[in-house]
Design a protein around this motif. Structure first.
Motif: not given
Length: 270
Positions: A248-270
């Motif tokens: 994810v990459r981009g630009v914005r207009r306005g918004g003041g202070k930015e807080t970013l939260s990322v959650d990635v969950q992976i489950a695997s099976a053979p």
């Protein structure tokens, strides 16, 4: 291997935004060693799907009007096949020479030239897989993994001087060494089933051009773990560095202070 993946990215802003545009690389690439059995991306606003110059399945997201937050959710199931010796065996339409030019994030310097020379064969002699793995081992030893030690704008030179960083720093430093030696190498963003490593499931690694006795082509190497890519990896995008392959990459207009939260969950099976 079957990987079940859920990737949620949330941006919160202290004041309302008037406009947001984001480039998304959140769809698994179409490659011989992986295929998406199901995949969905949920976003606000309007999105336009396209394939970028590197063959990445991409979306351009635009949001007009006042908004205080942005939430992106990508999820699905991907089947992967173990790539022998990390070899990709791609029918690539891009010349590997495209990936020999440095960028702002992968520029070289005396310390990087020294590191490359200590691990790669003489200039003009293409490296084999063993040389490429030796370089990965050296970088992992010189730049300790430490979450939060660097920013997405940190260069390869700065990461090496600091001696700390994350997977994108390892990848940038590796690319800088290869480019200083004229070896094609490119950035990869994607996911990894982290197992018990304690590292994030959202990951970055590299492809480098190897010439072995029985193979000449791209070999995919996880620099952070100093090992070849396995079927525990899902590839989202390739590029010359983080800037061209970020999920994810981009630009914005306005918004003041930015807080970013990322959650990635992976489950695997053979």
């Amino acid at each position: 291997m079957i990987l079940t993946i859920r990737h949620e990215t949330t941006y919160d802003y202290s004041t309302p935004l008037a406009y947001t545009i984001q480039q998304l690389h959140l769809t698994p690439r179409i490659e011989p060693q992986q295929r998406a059995l199901s995949w969905q991306i949920a976003t606000p606003g309007q999105s336009h799907a396209y394939t970028d110059a590197y063959g990445n399945l991409s979306q351009m997201l635009t949001i007009n009007g006042r908004h205080n937050a942005l939430k992106l959710v990508a999820h699905g199931v991907v089947e992967t096949i173990f790539p022998y010796q990390g070899r990709l065996n791609l029918e690539d339409t891009l010349s590997p020479l495209l990936f020999t030019m440095p960028t702002r994030l992968t520029e070289s310097g005396p310390t990087i030239v020294e590191l490359a020379g200590a691990n790669l064969p003489d200039r003009g002699s293409p490296p084999g897989t063993r040389h490429l793995l030796r370089l990965a081992e050296s970088i992992a030893g010189k730049v300790a993994y430490e979450s939060g030690a660097t920013e997405v704008t940190t260069t390869a030179i700065d990461a090496l001087a600091l001696g700390r960083g994350v997977c994108q720093d390892h990848a940038h430093l590796y690319l800088a060494c290869c480019h200083a030696w004229g070896v094609p190498a490119r950035y990869v963003s994607g996911y990894i089933d982290p197992g018990n490593t304690g590292h994030a499931a959202s990951h970055a690694w590299i492809d480098a051009w190897a010439v072995d006795s029985d193979y000449a082509g791209w070999v995919s190497i996880d620099v952070t773990h100093a090992r070849l890519m396995t079927d525990a990896y899902c590839r989202l995008a390739i590029g010359r560095d983080y800037d061209s392959a970020a999920p994810v990459r981009g630009v914005r207009r306005g918004g003041g202070k930015e807080t970013l939260s990322v959650d990635v969950q992976i489950a695997s099976a053979p």
